[in-house]
Design a protein around this motif. Structure first.
Motif, mmCIF file in Angstrom:
data_model
loop_
_atom_site.group_PDB
_atom_site.id
_atom_site.type_symbol
_atom_site.label_atom_id
_atom_site.label_comp_id
_atom_site.label_asym_id
_atom_site.label_seq_id
_atom_site.Cartn_x
_atom_site.Cartn_y
_atom_site.Cartn_z
ATOM 1 N N LEU A 170 0.827 -1.204 0.000
ATOM 2 C CA LEU A 170 0.000 0.000 0.000
ATOM 3 C C LEU A 170 0.866 1.260 0.000
ATOM 4 C CD1 LEU A 170 -2.769 -1.074 2.534
ATOM 5 C CD2 LEU A 170 -3.047 -0.760 0.068
ATOM 6 N N ASN A 171 1.960 1.232 0.753
ATOM 7 C CA ASN A 171 2.841 2.405 0.790
ATOM 8 C C ASN A 171 3.553 2.620 -0.543
ATOM 9 O OD1 ASN A 171 3.242 3.910 3.526
ATOM 10 N ND2 ASN A 171 2.881 1.774 4.081
ATOM 11 N N GLY A 200 1.062 4.268 -2.665
ATOM 12 C CA GLY A 200 0.912 5.666 -2.290
ATOM 13 C C GLY A 200 2.084 6.523 -2.706
ATOM 14 N N ILE A 229 -5.608 5.201 1.566
ATOM 15 C CA ILE A 229 -4.824 4.066 2.044
ATOM 16 C C ILE A 229 -4.731 4.068 3.565
ATOM 17 C CG2 ILE A 229 -2.459 3.172 2.141
ATOM 18 C CD1 ILE A 229 -2.223 3.914 -0.836
ATOM 19 N N LYS A 251 -7.893 2.980 5.112
ATOM 20 C CA LYS A 251 -8.008 1.529 4.994
ATOM 21 C C LYS A 251 -7.129 0.839 6.027
ATOM 22 C CE LYS A 251 -9.062 -2.412 2.952
ATOM 23 N NZ LYS A 251 -10.424 -2.993 3.068
#
Length: 449
Positions: free
Chosen positions: A258-259, A262, A272, A275
């Motif tokens: 996810l990072n 992003g 994100i 979430k």
């Protein structure tokens, strides 16, 4: 032996002229004597988990992972002597074999014991101090190569300061700790609205032996962690292997992915983090203390942390939240809030005052400078003291006003290391230059006089 070095976060690098891996204190003494003769500054490195440049060495780098033995254990008194390079993750199971435990720990156990105490590493709990408060004796190599022992009764001034010595007073080769009988922790992780957590933060701190919470910016949720100390012989209910795997998978590979997403598409970061906040799991479990205090940190990040007076905890946290809300800053990692009791160590961040610690983080591939600078400024409004192992921009002129015994520490440093053998540019900035040092000279050309 030579070689480039990089810290865990990748934020600091060094290119030492010389690298040694001593396996006993005598080798450390000889290495310091040789370095002084050759005009090299000396820095010791443990696990490399500091985010600041406090341990960066371009002269002689001493890698202490070869000093990782257990020297002495007295189960009756709880006094334990270990070599300086032993990492906490290795030390704690050793102590458990003797029915002992460290009284308090931080939430990461990758650090060496000497690195942890030298930078003021702490845990949480309003009735408990940082790891350095558990120290009862230190074996240290001084700037002339002499190996000395200090305690509250032997070289007490050196002992008082060297418990959080920043690596500025000498090279620690062994540490004597006051341990306690082994104990268990009942842990409870719960999701709560941030507003409720901030309203009840002092209540949670008072009611629990150990308390902290995390908040993901761009969300209204917090993860509240509460620990109660229990006898070690109660039935344990550790986190199941499947639940542990799922938690580590979500906080590791999933969060990393996810990072990275992003980083490539910054506009996705608020979604994100919301979430990620919803994915924070609620758990209740009971296990031996060292298995509960520390948790895995598998996604790399930058971190800054400041200590402020406990009574200002909520005001400071809300001020940070207001800054985030008012700026278009994409923050992928949570903020963390913890507490610690006051202590009497001159450069401990909790010296003389009950303390709240607020830490900010950012994924290591994402910009952090503007966010961290705002955090430095806000923490400064409340008399914030930076964690010595984490990122900040303060210098001696500012730090002097925030520590009652700052000048006493510097005077001791000037006495035991007048030529700055154990200095580097970072320590020159935060403590001032040692009286007979030459800070602008390249490493390797410093006078050995």
């Amino acid at each position: 032996m030579t070689g480039d070095w990089r810290n865990w976060a990748g934020s600091q690098t060094a290119h030492p002229v010389r690298v040694l891996r001593p396996t006993d204190a005598a080798q450390v003494s000889a290495a310091v004597e040789d370095a002084v003769r050759d005009g090299l500054r000396v820095k010791a490195i443990g696990a490399g988990h500091s985010f600041s440049p406090i341990a960066v060495a371009d002269g002689l780098q001493l890698r202490l992972d070869g000093l990782d033995g257990l020297r002495a254990v007295d189960p009756a008194s709880g006094l334990v002597t270990v070599e300086a390079g032993i990492p906490l993750w290795k030390l704690n199971p050793m102590l458990a074999e003797y029915g002992l435990a460290m009284q308090n720990l931080g939430d990461i156990d990758r650090q060496s014991i000497s690195g942890a105490i030298s930078t003021g590493t702490h845990g949480t709990g309003i009735r408990f101090g940082g790891i350095a408060t558990q120290v009862r004796g230190l074996e240290i190599v001084l700037a002339d190569g002499e190996l000395v022992f200090c305690s509250s009764t032997e070289r007490p001034e050196l002992f008082a300061a060297a418990r959080v010595g920043l690596g500025a007073l000498g090279i620690i080769t062994a540490v004597t700790l006051q341990c306690v009988p082994q104990f268990a922790l009942r842990a409870r992780d719960t999701q709560l609205p941030l507003a409720e957590t901030l309203e009840r933060v002092h209540e949670f701190a008072e009611e629990n032996d150990h308390f902290e919470f995390f908040w993901f910016p761009h969300s209204d949720l917090s993860l509240v962690r509460r620990f109660q100390r229990l006898p070690a012989d109660i039935p344990l209910r550790p986190i199941g292997s499947l639940d542990r795997y799922l938690d580590e998978f979500v906080s590791g590979p999933v969060f990393e992915g996810l990072n990275r997403l992003g980083t490539r598409f910054p506009d996705l970061v608020p979604g994100i983090t919301r979430k990620a906040a919803r994915l924070m799991s609620a758990h209740e479990w009971t296990d031996l203390s060292y298995r509960v205090f520390a948790s895995a940190r598998n996604v790399r990040f930058h971190e800054s942390e400041f200590a402020i007076p406990r009574e200002h905890a909520v005001d400071a946290f809300r001020e940070i939240g207001r800054w985030i809300a008012a700026h278009d800053e994409k923050i992928a990692f949570p903020l963390e809030l913890r507490f610690a009791a006051a202590d009497d160590i001159p450069l401990s961040t909790a010296s003389g005052r009950d303390t709240c610690y607020i830490a900010v983080h950012q994924y290591h591939r994402m910009p952090y400078q503007r966010y961290f600078q705002a955090f430095y400024d806000i923490a400064g409004e409340f008399g914030g003291r930076p964690h010595w192992g984490k990122m900040h921009e303060l210098d001696a002129s500012v730090l002097r006003a925030r520590y009652q015994y700052f000048d006493d520490f510097v005077a001791l440093r000037d006495l035991v290391d007048p030529t700055g053998v154990f200095a580097n540019p970072h320590l020159d900035r935060i403590l001032g230059v040692a009286p007979s040092a030459t800070p602008t000279a390249p490493y390797g050309s410093q006078s050995a006089s």
